[in-house]
Design a protein around this motif. Structure first.
Motif, PDB file in Angstrom:
ATOM      1  N   LEU A 164       0.811  -1.213   0.000  1.00 13.29           N
ATOM      2  CA  LEU A 164       0.000   0.000   0.000  1.00 13.29           C
ATOM      3  C   LEU A 164       0.847   1.268   0.000  1.00 13.29           C
ATOM      4  CD1 LEU A 164      -2.876  -0.991   2.439  1.00 13.29           C
ATOM      5  CD2 LEU A 164      -2.722  -1.249  -0.036  1.00 13.29           C
ATOM      6  N   GLY A 165       2.149   1.125  -0.029  1.00 13.62           N
ATOM      7  CA  GLY A 165       3.019   2.293  -0.109  1.00 13.62           C
ATOM      8  C   GLY A 165       3.512   2.485  -1.533  1.00 13.62           C
ATOM      9  N   SER A 166       4.091   3.643  -1.795  1.00 11.93           N
ATOM     10  CA  SER A 166       4.696   3.889  -3.101  1.00 11.93           C
ATOM     11  C   SER A 166       6.057   4.528  -2.887  1.00 11.93           C
ATOM     12  CB  SER A 166       3.811   4.796  -3.959  1.00 11.93           C
ATOM     13  OG  SER A 166       3.609   6.035  -3.318  1.00 11.93           O
ATOM     14  N   GLU A 167       6.938   4.315  -3.838  1.00  8.75           N
ATOM     15  CA  GLU A 167       8.297   4.822  -3.698  1.00  8.75           C
ATOM     16  C   GLU A 167       8.750   5.460  -5.004  1.00  8.75           C
ATOM     17  OE1 GLU A 167      11.871   2.748  -1.650  1.00  8.75           O
ATOM     18  OE2 GLU A 167      12.057   2.250  -3.766  1.00  8.75           O
ATOM     19  N   LEU A 168       9.386   6.628  -4.871  1.00 16.71           N
ATOM     20  CA  LEU A 168      10.050   7.285  -5.995  1.00 16.71           C
ATOM     21  C   LEU A 168      11.539   7.255  -5.708  1.00 16.71           C
ATOM     22  CD1 LEU A 168      10.149   8.997  -8.585  1.00 16.71           C
ATOM     23  CD2 LEU A 168       9.860  11.019  -7.144  1.00 16.71           C
ATOM     24  N   LEU A 169      12.282   6.639  -6.604  1.00 18.49           N
ATOM     25  CA  LEU A 169      13.726   6.541  -6.456  1.00 18.49           C
ATOM     26  C   LEU A 169      14.356   7.421  -7.531  1.00 18.49           C
ATOM     27  CD1 LEU A 169      15.250   4.789  -4.383  1.00 18.49           C
ATOM     28  CD2 LEU A 169      15.691   3.151  -6.207  1.00 18.49           C
ATOM     29  N   GLY A 170      14.916   8.558  -7.107  1.00 18.03           N
ATOM     30  CA  GLY A 170      15.584   9.460  -8.037  1.00 18.03           C
ATOM     31  C   GLY A 170      17.085   9.265  -7.960  1.00 18.03           C
ATOM     32  N   ARG A 215       7.025   1.252  -7.499  1.00 15.91           N
ATOM     33  CA  ARG A 215       8.245   2.051  -7.536  1.00 15.91           C
ATOM     34  C   ARG A 215       8.384   2.730  -8.891  1.00 15.91           C
ATOM     35  NH1 ARG A 215      11.223  -1.566  -6.080  1.00 15.91           N
ATOM     36  NH2 ARG A 215      11.446  -0.928  -3.920  1.00 15.91           N
ATOM     37  N   THR A 216       8.763   4.016  -8.844  1.00 12.90           N
ATOM     38  CA  THR A 216       9.099   4.756 -10.049  1.00 12.90           C
ATOM     39  C   THR A 216      10.545   5.211  -9.922  1.00 12.90           C
ATOM     40  OG1 THR A 216       6.825   5.537 -10.291  1.00 12.90           O
ATOM     41  CG2 THR A 216       8.533   6.732 -11.496  1.00 12.90           C
ATOM     42  N   VAL A 217      11.329   5.017 -10.968  1.00  9.74           N
ATOM     43  CA  VAL A 217      12.743   5.380 -10.945  1.00  9.74           C
ATOM     44  C   VAL A 217      12.996   6.463 -11.983  1.00  9.74           C
ATOM     45  CG1 VAL A 217      15.116   4.555 -11.212  1.00  9.74           C
ATOM     46  CG2 VAL A 217      13.382   3.046 -10.232  1.00  9.74           C
ATOM     47  N   THR A 218      13.660   7.548 -11.560  1.00  8.23           N
ATOM     48  CA  THR A 218      14.097   8.581 -12.495  1.00  8.23           C
ATOM     49  C   THR A 218      15.623   8.617 -12.493  1.00  8.23           C
ATOM     50  OG1 THR A 218      14.119  10.370 -10.845  1.00  8.23           O
ATOM     51  CG2 THR A 218      12.043   9.936 -11.985  1.00  8.23           C
ATOM     52  N   LEU A 219      16.202   8.893 -13.649  1.00 10.48           N
ATOM     53  CA  LEU A 219      17.656   8.869 -13.805  1.00 10.48           C
ATOM     54  C   LEU A 219      18.120  10.162 -14.472  1.00 10.48           C
ATOM     55  CD1 LEU A 219      17.760   5.246 -15.227  1.00 10.48           C
ATOM     56  CD2 LEU A 219      18.493   5.885 -12.944  1.00 10.48           C
ATOM     57  N   GLU A 220      19.159  10.780 -13.920  1.00 12.53           N
ATOM     58  CA  GLU A 220      19.710  12.007 -14.495  1.00 12.53           C
ATOM     59  C   GLU A 220      21.229  11.930 -14.481  1.00 12.53           C
ATOM     60  OE1 GLU A 220      18.072  15.790 -13.174  1.00 12.53           O
ATOM     61  OE2 GLU A 220      16.525  14.687 -12.075  1.00 12.53           O
ATOM     62  N   ASN A 221      21.842  12.413 -15.552  1.00 17.90           N
ATOM     63  CA  ASN A 221      23.299  12.442 -15.640  1.00 17.90           C
ATOM     64  C   ASN A 221      23.771  13.888 -15.741  1.00 17.90           C
ATOM     65  OD1 ASN A 221      26.011  11.961 -16.051  1.00 17.90           O
ATOM     66  ND2 ASN A 221      25.771  11.408 -18.204  1.00 17.90           N
TER      67      ASN A 221
END
Length: 274
Positions: free
Chosen positions: A135-141, A240-246
């Motif tokens: 029931l939780g959500s996670e954003l991994l940046g 889970r949602t993952v965002t990636l930045e360089n």
């Protein structure tokens, strides 16, 4: 509707009511139970698989099989959804025949049993979802920065709903040689064991982790060569949602590449031909 569901996760009675409503609608829907039939029920997808359709469907099928061998009302509820018949009346009739014993009942009795059993199943599905963290959500940046002087820095911002008991990501590092074979030793860093910057606001909690690595020597190559592989493995939150930045400013000859598969994000440091 997903945003509304996420905001109301703390209201267990409301969530249970939604699950019960969708179970009843699923029972009434024509056709045998398939993933296509199941996919339209958003709340069931959430509580059974954290909104991952295939995980949710497989978990739902497992639970229905468990209930089929349980008490009469729960068995009736599961059979009225999963019995091998296309119409709800036929499924209820099959349910009555299976559960009636010596005195055969009709589909009206099976419906009464099923109605009672669906209430128990709804409550149990919500309970399981709660204790298993669905029931939780996670954003991994994940942000990569760094220069030749500072080395490679990986900044991991982990945002979770406050109700989710989250664990820090796990970092794995592989180093490669000029023959493109990984070295024998693998470095594993559990960020749970390291200091972290934490901030909370409302239902959300943000944790920031940092990992710094020295840049390896740039070899003379005729083709590109992978030098480092870093995996960031999120834990505990199927949603889970993952965002990636360089943003790294590395010397010429280095390149950073990303890949994501389900709960794992991979960062490769590659030497490219000049």
């Amino acid at each position: 509707m997903e945003g509304t569901l996420t905001q109301e996760l703390s209201d267990q009675s409301e969530l249970t009511s939604r699950v019960l409503s969708e179970l009843t609608a699923l029972r009434s829907k024509p056709g045998r139970l398939t993933v296509q039939k199941f996919l339209t029920f958003e709340t069931l997808r959430l509580v059974c698989g954290g909104n991952d359709l295939l995980d949710a469907f497989m978990m739902f099928e497992r639970e229905m099989r468990r209930f089929e061998s349980g008490a009469r009302n729960e068995a009736a509820a599961a059979l009225s959804i999963c019995a091998k018949a296309d119409s709800v009346l036929d499924r209820l009739q099959l349910t009555a025949e299976v559960l009636s014993g010596a005195e055969v009942k009709d589909q009206r009795s099976a419906r009464r049993w099923s109605d009672a059993g669906l209430k128990t199943i709804a409550a149990e599905l919500v309970y399981l979802a709660d204790i298993q963290g669905r029931l939780g959500s996670e954003l991994l940046g994940i942000e990569v920065t760094g220069t030749a002087e500072s080395g490679l820095m990986i900044v991991i911002d982990q945002m979770t709903t406050a109700s989710l008991p989250s664990r820090a990501p796990l970092i794995r590092l592989w180093a490669y040689g000029v023959d493109d074979e990984p070295e024998e030793r693998e470095l594993v860093v559990d960020l749970e064991d390291h200091p972290v910057t934490t901030a909370s606001r409302g239902v959300y909690t943000m944790k920031r982790h940092r990992v710094t690595l020295p840049l390896p020597n740039l070899p003379n190559i005729d083709d590109e060569l992978k030098l480092l592989s870093i995996s960031v493995e999120g834990r505990d939150a199927p949603m889970r949602t993952v965002t990636l930045e360089n943003h790294a400013k590395l010397p010429q000859g280095f390149d950073v590449r990303f890949a994501v598969y389900r709960t794992i994000a991979a960062i490769d440091l590659v030497a490219v031909r000049q």
